[in-house]
Write an enzyme that holds these catalytic residues in place. Structure first.
Site, mmCIF file in Angstrom:
data_model
loop_
_atom_site.group_PDB
_atom_site.id
_atom_site.type_symbol
_atom_site.label_atom_id
_atom_site.label_comp_id
_atom_site.label_asym_id
_atom_site.label_seq_id
_atom_site.Cartn_x
_atom_site.Cartn_y
_atom_site.Cartn_z
ATOM 1 N NE ARG A 1 13.709 119.205 -7.477
ATOM 2 C CZ ARG A 1 13.281 119.397 -6.163
ATOM 3 N NH1 ARG A 1 13.974 119.923 -5.364
ATOM 4 N NH2 ARG A 1 11.986 118.905 -5.637
ATOM 5 C CD GLU B 1 14.607 113.224 -0.162
ATOM 6 O OE1 GLU B 1 15.120 113.542 -1.178
ATOM 7 O OE2 GLU B 1 14.294 113.947 0.720
ATOM 8 C CG HIS C 1 7.781 121.250 -5.487
ATOM 9 N ND1 HIS C 1 7.638 121.765 -4.153
ATOM 10 C CD2 HIS C 1 8.593 120.208 -5.249
ATOM 11 C CE1 HIS C 1 8.244 121.256 -3.445
ATOM 12 N NE2 HIS C 1 9.032 120.283 -3.940
ATOM 13 C CG HIS D 1 4.194 118.325 -4.174
ATOM 14 N ND1 HIS D 1 3.075 117.577 -3.727
ATOM 15 C CD2 HIS D 1 5.241 117.915 -3.302
ATOM 16 C CE1 HIS D 1 3.373 117.104 -2.523
ATOM 17 N NE2 HIS D 1 4.825 117.027 -2.380
ATOM 18 N NE ARG E 1 7.736 115.070 -5.495
ATOM 19 C CZ ARG E 1 8.398 115.913 -4.977
ATOM 20 N NH1 ARG E 1 8.986 116.800 -5.849
ATOM 21 N NH2 ARG E 1 8.522 115.986 -3.686
HETATM 22 C C1 LIG Z 1 8.270 123.238 0.264
HETATM 23 C C2 LIG Z 1 9.518 122.988 -0.537
HETATM 24 C C3 LIG Z 1 10.375 121.924 -0.086
HETATM 25 C C4 LIG Z 1 11.619 121.541 -0.710
HETATM 26 N N1 LIG Z 1 12.249 120.591 -0.277
HETATM 27 C C5 LIG Z 1 13.704 120.565 -0.878
HETATM 28 C C6 LIG Z 1 14.402 119.666 -0.595
HETATM 29 O O1 LIG Z 1 13.968 118.807 0.507
HETATM 30 N N2 LIG Z 1 15.535 119.170 -1.083
HETATM 31 C C7 LIG Z 1 16.053 120.204 -2.046
HETATM 32 O O2 LIG Z 1 17.441 119.912 -2.429
HETATM 33 N N3 LIG Z 1 15.590 121.373 -2.504
HETATM 34 C C8 LIG Z 1 14.049 121.429 -1.950
HETATM 35 N N4 LIG Z 1 13.366 122.419 -2.196
HETATM 36 C C9 LIG Z 1 14.029 123.605 -3.233
HETATM 37 C C10 LIG Z 1 14.896 124.314 -2.735
HETATM 38 O O3 LIG Z 1 14.435 124.698 -1.203
HETATM 39 C C11 LIG Z 1 15.058 125.686 -3.488
HETATM 40 O O4 LIG Z 1 15.506 125.217 -4.876
HETATM 41 C C12 LIG Z 1 16.618 126.223 -3.051
HETATM 42 O O5 LIG Z 1 16.341 126.671 -1.489
HETATM 43 C C13 LIG Z 1 16.755 127.617 -3.557
HETATM 44 O O6 LIG Z 1 17.537 128.523 -2.910
HETATM 45 P P1 LIG Z 1 17.856 129.822 -3.647
HETATM 46 O O7 LIG Z 1 19.142 130.352 -2.893
HETATM 47 O O8 LIG Z 1 18.166 129.656 -4.839
HETATM 48 O O9 LIG Z 1 16.702 130.851 -3.350
HETATM 49 P P2 LIG Z 1 15.597 131.223 -2.232
HETATM 50 O O10 LIG Z 1 16.063 130.486 -0.960
HETATM 51 O O11 LIG Z 1 14.247 131.046 -2.848
HETATM 52 O O12 LIG Z 1 15.957 132.598 -1.889
HETATM 53 C C14 LIG Z 1 15.860 133.867 -2.766
HETATM 54 C C15 LIG Z 1 16.194 135.131 -2.170
HETATM 55 O O13 LIG Z 1 16.172 135.981 -3.319
HETATM 56 C C16 LIG Z 1 15.583 137.282 -2.649
HETATM 57 N N5 LIG Z 1 14.663 137.921 -3.871
HETATM 58 C C17 LIG Z 1 14.183 137.510 -4.824
HETATM 59 N N6 LIG Z 1 13.945 138.462 -5.844
HETATM 60 C C18 LIG Z 1 14.661 139.541 -5.094
HETATM 61 C C19 LIG Z 1 14.628 140.826 -5.767
HETATM 62 N N7 LIG Z 1 13.973 141.386 -6.871
HETATM 63 N N8 LIG Z 1 15.417 141.757 -5.004
HETATM 64 C C20 LIG Z 1 16.093 141.257 -3.984
HETATM 65 N N9 LIG Z 1 15.936 139.955 -3.353
HETATM 66 C C21 LIG Z 1 15.354 139.189 -3.990
HETATM 67 C C22 LIG Z 1 14.608 136.619 -1.771
HETATM 68 O O14 LIG Z 1 14.361 137.639 -0.857
HETATM 69 C C23 LIG Z 1 15.326 135.356 -1.112
HETATM 70 O O15 LIG Z 1 16.203 136.063 -0.083
HETATM 71 C C24 LIG Z 1 12.193 122.488 -1.801
HETATM 72 C C25 LIG Z 1 11.186 123.868 -2.058
HETATM 73 C C26 LIG Z 1 10.130 124.046 -1.719
HETATM 74 C C27 LIG Z 1 9.288 125.117 -1.745
#
Ligand SMILES: Cc1cc2nc3c(=O)[nH]c(=O)nc-3n(C[C@H](O)[C@H](O)[C@H](O)COP(=O)(O)OP(=O)(O)OC[C@H]3O[C@@H](n4cnc5c(N)ncnc54)[C@H](O)[C@@H]3O)c2cc1C
Length: 533
Positions: free
Chosen positions: A376, A108, A341, A234, A280
């Protein structure tokens, strides 16, 4: 509205990759409860397409160099070393939980070697599904869905005489959206894994719950937050009133689609010799400049010359989604705007999630470990989520695990728990006021997009700051006087995160990485410091 007390060894707020992986590993030490504000299947994790970075043998130094280069002089080298060093173990662990990464590694932008582990172009979905299967089969883990955490419970709020020591977290108050009851959840260790805050902006690639809840809760509880000015945009999100988070993939520009303004003039070459294929942040800035200059609402990505057959065959999902929304990409240019993003900043913490508050850890996109610095590197975010979850469990195991659990600490906690008061909030419910709350949501998001977007200036930041101070007061009065409701909880959080973002941006008297201020256009070596509030 009554309140009940529920206890567990570990309480995880958030069911994305970071929360779920932590829960699975921590379930070997004790019982775990996970709260998710919607269904467990929702979050940013299943939306991640590209993959997860992890070095191969002999490639660690190069991965570090690439990460530091992207971070534009602001990465914390200790965190880079620790988190990237853990990445191969994280991949092995994810495989153990059933993720079938493909044998062929991807490459990438910004990476000098092939090190992207992926499952077709649906890596996040595959990881999330595998972890959820393991969670559902684990008897030591309870999942509470549609339960939104409101605030953390901190010892000195429970017992005002506790000002002599580091604050400690006892649990959270959370609203069950189905029963409309607030429960008090207590635990030995509380883990915030609530994801990012893209919803602070009008256009975002994030899921609808990305309202920075964990960042706001941790800040209110006494944690410092850092580097929130570094929101990665993005460049091309579909511009459509009914769909504000559909990304138009960068591959389309790679295949030759051209950015044009509202008069049909191509403009990308004016900003960078690589035109549409520039990095980007440069493409996003170019689009932002054109929108501001022309006062149009968007620019366009013209893919018509690629041919109907090519577009239908190579971009079936995008083709059909646009058509559903009334845009035929074979015959008309696609309206696009940049979209929030990925948030590089968050709650200031160590690579294992340790924060300023005892027994409170923050993992994943809510955290700021210093890995990303001012920008990032692609696919380093899923890696950070997984590696942090593992390191956090290791820390807890060594500090508090098994027989080593401190008896004095436990009896103190038991005494404190007795002092926790049930949740109290006014019973007044006024549906008219809920409409006002929707307007305020829009106001915050418009304000942030217009004044604290891709290109900032001192004057715009100042204006945004003044308006947000007023909005914070208004939101507080709604929060204090109306019955608790998920919209109010989220509005309170996005308003605070927006405010903290401005405070961080005002502290940075330079441009660096993805933060660009026209009044301080240069990067100054002496200012290579984190902005902390
Ligand atoms: C379109 C897109 C493409 C991406 N592509 C990539 C990629 O290819 N590679 C990469 O490394 N990263 C990528 N990312 C970034 C990556 O997906 C995220 O940084 C990562 O998944 C975040 O994971 P997390 O566990 O921190 O939170 P999340 O997966 O966002 O989960 C958050 C959780 O917290 C819960 N929550 C939030 N607030 C509360 C509350 N007040 N009470 C109870 N529950 C709550 C939600 O219900 C959810 O279950 C991408 C992001 C997007 C949007």
């Amino acid at each position: 509205m009554s309140s009940v007390l529920r206890s567990s060894d570990f309480l995880v707020v958030g069911g994305g990759i970071s929360g779920l992986l932590f829960a699975l590993e921590a379930s070997k030490l004790g019982n775990v409860r996970i709260l998710a504000k919607k269904e467990l299947t929702e979050g940013n994790t299943p939306w991640a397409q590209g993959g997860i970075a992890a070095h191969q043998i002999d490639d660690l130094e190069a991965h570090k160099r690439d990460t530091l280069k992207a971070g534009a002089g602001l990465c914390r080298e200790f965190a880079v070393e620790k988190l990237l060093g853990t990445a191969p173990d994280s991949i092995a662990l994810l495989r153990k939980y059933g993720v079938n990464f493909e044998p062929h590694l991807g490459l990438e932008g910004g990476h000098s070697a092939r090190r992207i582990h992926h499952v077709q172009d649906q890596t996040g979905k595959a990881i999330h599904a595998a972890l959820i299967d393991s969670i559902r089969a684990n008897k030591n883990i309870e999942v509470v869905e549609n339960c939104i955490a409101i605030d953390l419970i901190i010892d000195r709020k429970v017992d005002p005489w506790r000002f002599h020591s580091k604050p400690q977290c006892l649990g959270v108050y959370a609203l069950d959206k189905k029963t409309n009851r607030v429960a008090t959840y207590v635990a030995d260790e509380i883990i915030l894994a609530t994801g990012g805050a893209g919803k602070v902006y009008l256009y975002t690639s994030n899921w609808e719950g990305a309202t920075g809840d964990g960042i706001a809760m941790a800040y209110r509880a006494g944690c410092r937050v850092s580097n929130l000015e570094f929101m990665q945009f993005h460049p091309t999100c579909l511009f459509h009133r009914e769909s504000r988070n559909f990304l138009i993939t960068e591959a389309l520009r790679g295949d030759g689609a051209i950015l044009i303004d509202h008069k049909g003039n191509a403009f990308a070459k004016k900003y960078h010799e690589k035109a549409e294929l520039a990095p980007r942040d440069i493409v996003a800035r170019a689009i932002d400049a054109e929108i501001k200059k022309s006062r149009a609402e968007c620019v366009y990505l013209d893919a018509r010359h690629l041919g109907s057959q090519f577009l239908e065959e190579h971009y079936p999902q995008m083709f059909s989604r646009c058509l559903e929304l009334g845009i035929d990409i074979r015959t008309e240019p696609i309206p696009v705007v940049p979209a929030a993003h990925y948030l590089c900043g968050g709650v200031l913490c160590e690579p294992d999630g340790t924060t300023d508050v005892s027994h409170l850890y923050v993992l994943g996109e809510s955290a700021c470990t210093g890995l990303h610095g001012a920008n990032r590197l692609a696919s380093n975010s899923l890696l950070e989520c997984a590696a942090m979850a593992q390191l956090c469990v290791e820390t807890i195991r060594s500090r508090f695990g098994g027989a080593a659990k401190n008896a004095e600490d436990s009896s103190d906690k038991a005494a404190l728990r007795k002092l926790i008061r049930p949740w109290q909030s006014p019973a007044v419910r006024d549906d008219d006021e809920l409409i006002v709350i929707t307007h305020m949501w829009n106001e915050v998001r418009h304000l942030m997009s217009n004044y604290v977007g891709i290109v900032r200036s001192n004057k715009r930041l100042e204006r945004a700051h003044q308006r947000l101070v007023n909005l914070l007061n208004e939101v507080k009065s709604y929060y204090d006087n109306l019955a608790i409701h998920p919209h109010i909880i989220e509005l309170r959080n996005i308003t605070l995160v927006a405010h903290l973002t401005i405070l961080c941006a005002r502290k940075r008297k330079e441009s660096r990485g993805i933060h660009y201020n026209i009044d301080w256009p240069e990067t100054k070596p002496a200012r290579a410091r984190d902005s902390i509030v």
